[in-house]
Design a protein around this motif. Structure first.
Motif, PDB file in Angstrom:
ATOM      1  N   TYR A  71       0.771  -1.190   0.055  1.00  0.00           N
ATOM      2  CA  TYR A  71      -0.050  -0.100  -0.087  1.00  0.00           C
ATOM      3  C   TYR A  71       0.985   1.153   0.049  1.00  0.00           C
ATOM      4  CZ  TYR A  71      -4.595  -2.766   0.263  1.00  0.00           C
ATOM      5  OH  TYR A  71      -5.179  -3.541  -0.129  1.00  0.00           O
ATOM      6  N   TYR A  72       2.033   1.171   0.688  1.00  0.00           N
ATOM      7  CA  TYR A  72       3.053   2.255   0.547  1.00  0.00           C
ATOM      8  C   TYR A  72       3.139   2.854  -1.075  1.00  0.00           C
ATOM      9  CZ  TYR A  72       7.323   5.113   0.984  1.00  0.00           C
ATOM     10  OH  TYR A  72       8.272   6.003   0.733  1.00  0.00           O
ATOM     11  N   TYR A  73       3.714   1.635  -1.572  1.00  0.00           N
ATOM     12  CA  TYR A  73       4.158   1.812  -3.032  1.00  0.00           C
ATOM     13  C   TYR A  73       2.912   2.343  -3.826  1.00  0.00           C
ATOM     14  CZ  TYR A  73       8.835   1.067  -1.915  1.00  0.00           C
ATOM     15  OH  TYR A  73      10.179   0.947  -1.405  1.00  0.00           O
ATOM     16  N   LYS A  74       1.774   1.994  -3.609  1.00  0.00           N
ATOM     17  CA  LYS A  74       0.729   1.951  -4.365  1.00  0.00           C
ATOM     18  C   LYS A  74       0.225   3.221  -4.323  1.00  0.00           C
ATOM     19  CE  LYS A  74      -4.169   0.526  -5.122  1.00  0.00           C
ATOM     20  NZ  LYS A  74      -4.530   1.668  -5.536  1.00  0.00           N
ATOM     21  N   ARG A  75       0.452   3.815  -3.049  1.00  0.00           N
ATOM     22  CA  ARG A  75       0.010   5.165  -2.745  1.00  0.00           C
ATOM     23  C   ARG A  75       1.092   6.156  -3.727  1.00  0.00           C
ATOM     24  NH1 ARG A  75       0.826   7.676   2.779  1.00  0.00           N
ATOM     25  NH2 ARG A  75       1.624   9.588   2.133  1.00  0.00           N
ATOM     26  N   ILE A  76       2.439   6.106  -3.538  1.00  0.00           N
ATOM     27  CA  ILE A  76       3.352   6.665  -4.387  1.00  0.00           C
ATOM     28  C   ILE A  76       2.770   6.724  -5.835  1.00  0.00           C
ATOM     29  CG2 ILE A  76       5.655   6.828  -5.004  1.00  0.00           C
ATOM     30  CD1 ILE A  76       6.637   5.934  -2.363  1.00  0.00           C
ATOM     31  N   ASN A  77       2.491   5.659  -6.368  1.00  0.00           N
ATOM     32  CA  ASN A  77       2.486   5.252  -7.845  1.00  0.00           C
ATOM     33  C   ASN A  77       0.860   5.962  -8.111  1.00  0.00           C
ATOM     34  OD1 ASN A  77       2.912   4.306 -10.444  1.00  0.00           O
ATOM     35  ND2 ASN A  77       1.285   2.569  -9.932  1.00  0.00           N
ATOM     36  N   ASP A  78      -0.028   5.880  -7.371  1.00  0.00           N
ATOM     37  CA  ASP A  78      -1.405   6.546  -7.487  1.00  0.00           C
ATOM     38  C   ASP A  78      -1.000   8.104  -7.503  1.00  0.00           C
ATOM     39  OD1 ASP A  78      -2.568   4.102  -7.591  1.00  0.00           O
ATOM     40  OD2 ASP A  78      -3.477   4.252  -5.536  1.00  0.00           O
ATOM     41  N   ARG A  79      -0.171   8.692  -6.642  1.00  0.00           N
ATOM     42  CA  ARG A  79       0.187  10.041  -6.644  1.00  0.00           C
ATOM     43  C   ARG A  79       0.551  10.268  -8.107  1.00  0.00           C
ATOM     44  NH1 ARG A  79       4.700  12.569  -6.197  1.00  0.00           N
ATOM     45  NH2 ARG A  79       4.552  14.663  -5.670  1.00  0.00           N
ATOM     46  N   GLU A  80       1.594   9.759  -8.490  1.00  0.00           N
ATOM     47  CA  GLU A  80       2.254  10.098  -9.771  1.00  0.00           C
ATOM     48  C   GLU A  80       1.310   9.899 -11.118  1.00  0.00           C
ATOM     49  OE1 GLU A  80       5.756   7.802 -10.362  1.00  0.00           O
ATOM     50  OE2 GLU A  80       6.987   8.904  -8.517  1.00  0.00           O
TER      51      GLU A  80
END
Length: 163
Positions: A71-80
């Protein structure tokens, strides 16, 4: 796009890191089922409960950790992805830059002072920290203008676009 590119996680990483611990946890639970109720550990506690506790720990904590990382990396990816699709495109002029002294994976974190110009907003100055590839440090001098994407809901949230 962006300084680091899109964050991607591999499904194989989960298999390599989490699955072996879950298998060990299942083994502990099987040993707990097979253990005699009268069997005790060296310090006098029930061996059956010890195996159940260890099995549960080897299953629960790796799964929680793997989900947290996901979920940490998903959040970063979703922001980008949001910034790329919905962000306001503009230009950032590097007014100053300095290394913060922090390194992540032997790549320096750089604090930029930027002048952000977009068609929808008045120009404004912003301090922004970014991890920069060490080889790219020479290609981002002060005075350089580079593409930027600005979050329409929060002008302080930007993504520099490195060529």
């Amino acid at each position: 796009m962006g300084g680091r590119g899109m964050w991607k996680t591999s499904n194989k990483i989960w298999i390599i890191t989490t699955a072996p611990l879950v298998i060990v946890g299942l083994g502990f639970i099987i040993f707990g089922i097979m253990a005699s109720p009268e069997a005790l550990t060296d310090d006098g506690y029930s061996l059956k409960n010890f195996y159940y506790f260890m099995g549960g720990s080897f299953i629960f904590f790796p799964l929680v950790g793997a989900l947290g990382v996901y979920y940490y990396y998903k959040r970063i990816n979703d922001r980008e992805i949001f910034l790329i699709n919905e962000g306001i495109r503009g230009e950032a002029e590097i007014l100053s830059r300095e290394q913060t002294g922090t390194y992540i994976n032997e790549q320096p974190q750089v604090k930029f002072k930027l002048l952000i110009t977009t068609p929808d907003m008045a120009p404004y100055e912003l301090e922004h920290k970014e991890i920069i590839n060490l080889l790219d440090m020479g290609s981002i001098p002060e005075g350089k203008k580079m593409p930027v994407v600005v979050n329409p809901n929060n002008p302080q949230d930007i993504m520099l676009i490195f060529d």
